[in-house]
Structures are given as structure tokens and as C-alpha cells.
Scaffold this active site. Sequence first.
Site, mmCIF file in Angstrom:
data_model
loop_
_atom_site.group_PDB
_atom_site.id
_atom_site.type_symbol
_atom_site.label_atom_id
_atom_site.label_comp_id
_atom_site.label_asym_id
_atom_site.label_seq_id
_atom_site.Cartn_x
_atom_site.Cartn_y
_atom_site.Cartn_z
ATOM 1 N N LYS A 76 10.381 8.713 -4.178
ATOM 2 C CA LYS A 76 10.163 10.280 -4.291
ATOM 3 C C LYS A 76 11.098 10.850 -5.562
ATOM 4 O O LYS A 76 10.365 11.917 -6.003
ATOM 5 C CB LYS A 76 10.876 10.707 -2.899
ATOM 6 C CG LYS A 76 9.799 10.217 -1.785
ATOM 7 C CD LYS A 76 10.199 10.779 -0.471
ATOM 8 C CE LYS A 76 9.251 10.324 0.457
ATOM 9 N NZ LYS A 76 9.524 11.015 1.866
ATOM 10 N N ASP A 110 7.290 17.081 2.717
ATOM 11 C CA ASP A 110 8.295 16.665 3.983
ATOM 12 C C ASP A 110 8.729 18.050 4.434
ATOM 13 O O ASP A 110 8.970 17.884 5.420
ATOM 14 C CB ASP A 110 9.342 15.785 3.352
ATOM 15 C CG ASP A 110 8.647 14.339 3.248
ATOM 16 O OD1 ASP A 110 7.387 13.976 3.638
ATOM 17 O OD2 ASP A 110 9.201 13.622 2.533
HETATM 18 P P1 NDP Z 1 17.140 6.316 3.699
HETATM 19 O O1 NDP Z 1 17.151 4.686 3.692
HETATM 20 O O2 NDP Z 1 17.308 7.247 2.763
HETATM 21 O O3 NDP Z 1 18.295 6.683 4.880
HETATM 22 C C1 NDP Z 1 18.663 5.800 6.090
HETATM 23 C C2 NDP Z 1 19.688 6.597 7.056
HETATM 24 O O4 NDP Z 1 19.883 5.915 8.070
HETATM 25 C C3 NDP Z 1 21.122 6.761 6.273
HETATM 26 O O5 NDP Z 1 21.731 7.943 6.883
HETATM 27 C C4 NDP Z 1 21.696 5.543 6.869
HETATM 28 O O6 NDP Z 1 23.269 5.823 6.932
HETATM 29 C C5 NDP Z 1 21.218 5.445 8.357
HETATM 30 N N1 NDP Z 1 21.227 4.382 8.993
HETATM 31 C C6 NDP Z 1 20.415 3.199 8.630
HETATM 32 N N2 NDP Z 1 20.894 2.105 9.639
HETATM 33 C C7 NDP Z 1 21.684 2.815 10.557
HETATM 34 C C8 NDP Z 1 22.152 2.164 11.529
HETATM 35 N N3 NDP Z 1 21.901 0.890 12.164
HETATM 36 N N4 NDP Z 1 22.888 3.061 12.514
HETATM 37 C C9 NDP Z 1 23.067 4.425 12.069
HETATM 38 N N5 NDP Z 1 22.560 4.883 11.194
HETATM 39 C C10 NDP Z 1 21.947 4.075 10.228
HETATM 40 O O7 NDP Z 1 15.863 6.379 4.860
HETATM 41 P P2 NDP Z 1 14.999 7.647 5.010
HETATM 42 O O8 NDP Z 1 15.619 8.834 5.163
HETATM 43 O O9 NDP Z 1 13.886 7.537 3.854
HETATM 44 O O10 NDP Z 1 13.938 7.214 6.141
HETATM 45 C C11 NDP Z 1 14.874 7.154 7.486
HETATM 46 C C12 NDP Z 1 13.847 7.025 8.742
HETATM 47 O O11 NDP Z 1 12.709 8.287 8.873
HETATM 48 C C13 NDP Z 1 12.866 5.922 8.625
HETATM 49 O O12 NDP Z 1 12.709 5.213 9.956
HETATM 50 C C14 NDP Z 1 11.444 6.264 8.121
HETATM 51 O O13 NDP Z 1 10.435 5.662 8.721
HETATM 52 C C15 NDP Z 1 11.319 7.757 8.937
HETATM 53 N N6 NDP Z 1 10.630 8.672 8.169
HETATM 54 C C16 NDP Z 1 9.478 8.907 8.866
HETATM 55 C C17 NDP Z 1 8.543 10.077 8.272
HETATM 56 C C18 NDP Z 1 7.307 10.472 8.879
HETATM 57 O O14 NDP Z 1 6.571 11.148 8.191
HETATM 58 N N7 NDP Z 1 7.460 10.390 10.265
HETATM 59 C C19 NDP Z 1 9.116 10.475 6.969
HETATM 60 C C20 NDP Z 1 10.166 9.826 6.148
HETATM 61 C C21 NDP Z 1 10.904 9.091 6.898
HETATM 62 P P3 NDP Z 1 24.192 5.223 5.792
HETATM 63 O O15 NDP Z 1 24.408 6.628 4.877
HETATM 64 O O16 NDP Z 1 25.421 4.958 6.521
HETATM 65 O O17 NDP Z 1 23.670 4.188 5.122
#
Ligand code: NDP
Length: 272
Positions: A76, A110
Site C-alpha cells: 500500500k 479503506d
Molecule cells: P499489520 O501487520 O500492519 O498489523 C498487525 C497488528 O496486529 C499490529 O498492531 C500487531 O502488533 C498486532 N498483532 C499481531 N499479532 C498479534 C497477537 N498475537 N496479539 C496481539 N496483537 C498482535 O496488519 P494489518 O493492519 O494490515 O491487518 C491486520 C488484520 O486486519 C489482518 O487480520 C487482516 O486480514 C485484517 N484486514 C482486513 C481488511 C478487510 O477488508 N476486512 C482490510 C485490512 C486488514 P505489534 O505492533 O505489536 O506487532
Amino acid sequence: MNRVFHWREAPPADYAVIGDPVAHSLSPKMHQAAYEALRLPFRYVAIHVPRGEARQALDALASLRYRGVNATVPHKEDAARWATKRDNLTDRLNAANTIRFRDRSCINTDITGFWDTLAGLRLPNSKALILGAGGSARAVVLSLAMHGFEVAIWNRTKANATQLLSTLGVRGEVLDQPVLEDAGLVVNTTSASLQGEDLAVRWERLHPDALAYDLMYSRGPTPFLASAAAHGRKAMDGRRLLAAQGARSLEYWLDMRAPRDVMLEALTEEGS
Ligand code: NDP
């Protein structure tokens, strides 16, 4: 699962989603259903673009006369940089999910799509707890802040939540625990559900009519939504967001109203 093409072997088509990974994406099915409903002869494909190759891939798809592209993780930011025209919101987020080749422009649906999914819902107040501070959290926080919501973020890595607010220039609270007194909306933007993990949300402290919204979707309820339901909360998964952002992309490309129900239906069939 989609048939996936590497960008160097992209077939003749009109639209595509680029990502890494991309095989699981429901966008081809959803957009193809929309074209069918609109009686448009377009083809939408899934294209694998390894991290770091988005610019070359976008150049290649432009020269193959694709009309537009959806960019998903991890492209993105590169998509926003590749385009030469951006609207203010995309500029602020520095991330785009929709490219239009005819004028080399981009937008981020988004942000607008997320708001579309809330419009018409009766939330008890404008107080939102956001779980997570990754790419999707940025769009969610910006969307809510623009609409006057009070936002508070909890993230596994607290520093990332602080950084998110300062990068966006949004005022908000950074929390030590996933709890916000009386919140009327709690949005899970983490990928914890992907790993089958629940988050220790203190449901009893939220507003009794709070909505639990997980950006993720799966065949059954995600651990987050299962936990919300067990505490008597209303729950919504990420299909509506996928449909709403897709509809906004289609409208940007084609300048016509997207068949939103058809697009959502294409996703619902898949998951249940
Ligand atoms: P990113 O990789 O950018 O961010 C992931 C986030 O999740 C970070 O804040 C990370 O924390 C946190 N995280 C990861 N693992 C864990 C865990 N085990 N426990 C707690 N926190 C955790 O991902 P995105 O923001 O791009 O996507 C996140 C989710 O949203 C995905 O599941 C994706 O499928 C969904 N999504 C759905 C969309 C839709 O159209 N429905 C659109 C975009 C995303 P930390 O900072 O500590 O690493």
C-alpha cells in the site's frame, strides 16, 4: 483459492489485486460478481508481487493496459508512492489500496469504506477502542477521528500505537490494557485472530450496547467475535469492510454505482 499469476507473467486482464500473499484474496470473486451484475466484460485477476517489487509490477501492468489495481499487504505504501496524483487523505495516510492507471492516480478506500460500514448503525456513543496499530489501524483511526470519534488505542507493542497517533496527527489515548470505560465501539485490527488468539478485552467495562468489529473474517466466528458474543455483545466481521472498500474502488475506476449487495453476497457465500 485464486489462480495466481506472477507479475512478470500477468495475463491480459482489466483489473487486479496485487499482494504477497494473494492466493487467499476474495477480491477477484467479489469484483467478478460485480462485473457480471453490471454486464461489463472485465476480467479481475490475482497477481503475486513479492515485497519490494511493486513499482516494477505497476509499471508492467500499466504497459499491459490494465485499467486499475487494488494493492494489499505489503504494497500500500509503494502504491501511494507510485501514483502521481493522490487525494488529501491518501497523502495523510501515505498508503493507497486503489490505483487508476488512466491518470496514474490513487486513493485509499479503506478509510471511506470503513466509515460506510458504520453508517446507518446505531452506536451508543462516539467513543472507540482500537486494538492494534498496524496498517489497517491507521485507516480505521483516521476514519473515526475525521468523523469526530474519541479514539483510544491498545497495541501489543505500545510504542507503535504512540507512533501511529503522532504520524497521523490525531489526538488519542494510548492504553496499557485493552479496556476503555463505556466505549461504544471496539475494533480489532490486530492479526491475533489469524493466529487463533483471543485478546483480553474487558467486555464488562464497555458500553452494554457496544459493537465488536473484527476486520478479519473466517468461516466461523473469529476468537475475538466469539468472545464478544459470549459476553452478549453485537458482532461484525471484516466482510462488510472488504465489500465496502471494493465498491468504492469500483466506483473510482468506473464512475458508476457499485452493486454493493452483490459484492457482499459474493463474500458471504464463500465464508459460511
Ligand atoms: P499489520 O501487520 O500492519 O498489523 C498487525 C497488528 O496486529 C499490529 O498492531 C500487531 O502488533 C498486532 N498483532 C499481531 N499479532 C498479534 C497477537 N498475537 N496479539 C496481539 N496483537 C498482535 O496488519 P494489518 O493492519 O494490515 O491487518 C491486520 C488484520 O486486519 C489482518 O487480520 C487482516 O486480514 C485484517 N484486514 C482486513 C481488511 C478487510 O477488508 N476486512 C482490510 C485490512 C486488514 P505489534 O505492533 O505489536 O506487532
